[in-house]
Design a protein around this motif. Structure first.
Motif, short mmCIF file in Angstrom:
data_model
loop_
_atom_site.label_atom_id
_atom_site.label_comp_id
_atom_site.label_asym_id
_atom_site.label_seq_id
_atom_site.Cartn_x
_atom_site.Cartn_y
_atom_site.Cartn_z
N CYS A 3 0.84 -1.20 0.00
CA CYS A 3 0.00 0.00 0.00
C CYS A 3 0.88 1.25 0.00
O CYS A 3 0.59 2.22 -0.70
N PHE A 4 1.98 1.22 0.76
CA PHE A 4 2.89 2.38 0.80
C PHE A 4 3.51 2.63 -0.56
O PHE A 4 3.54 3.77 -1.03
N SER A 5 3.98 1.58 -1.23
CA SER A 5 4.58 1.74 -2.55
C SER A 5 3.58 2.25 -3.57
O SER A 5 3.89 3.11 -4.39
N LEU A 6 2.38 1.71 -3.52
CA LEU A 6 1.33 2.15 -4.45
C LEU A 6 1.00 3.62 -4.23
O LEU A 6 0.88 4.39 -5.18
N ASN A 7 0.88 4.01 -2.98
CA ASN A 7 0.58 5.41 -2.65
C ASN A 7 1.70 6.32 -3.14
O ASN A 7 1.46 7.37 -3.72
N SER A 8 2.96 5.91 -2.91
CA SER A 8 4.10 6.71 -3.36
C SER A 8 4.13 6.83 -4.88
O SER A 8 4.39 7.90 -5.41
N SER A 9 3.85 5.74 -5.57
CA SER A 9 3.83 5.76 -7.04
C SER A 9 2.76 6.70 -7.56
O SER A 9 2.99 7.46 -8.50
N CYS A 10 1.59 6.67 -6.96
CA CYS A 10 0.50 7.55 -7.39
C CYS A 10 0.88 9.02 -7.17
O CYS A 10 0.58 9.87 -8.00
#
Length: 57
Positions: A3-10
């Motif tokens: 979830c952290f990686s996805l949020n950062s990518s967005c």
């Protein structure tokens, strides 16, 4: 993907897409460069070798 990686990518996508100019000039004389720009300069030189006239849209 966490979830952290996805949020950062967005967040990164939103920042990159909001940058101006959208077209990256490959003429290295068009801008002033600093030593920290060495990777960007190498990327622009590589794009130019590939026949690309502008880096991104």
């Amino acid at each position: 993907m966490s979830c952290f990686s996805l949020n950062s990518s967005c967040q990164d996508i939103a920042i990159v897409e909001s940058q101006q100019p959208r077209r990256l000039p490959l003429d290295l004389q068009a801008e002033v460069h600093l030593p920290s720009d060495r990777y960007s300069i190498a990327y622009r030189k590589w794009l130019k070798q590939q026949g690309v006239t502008f880096g991104t849209i």
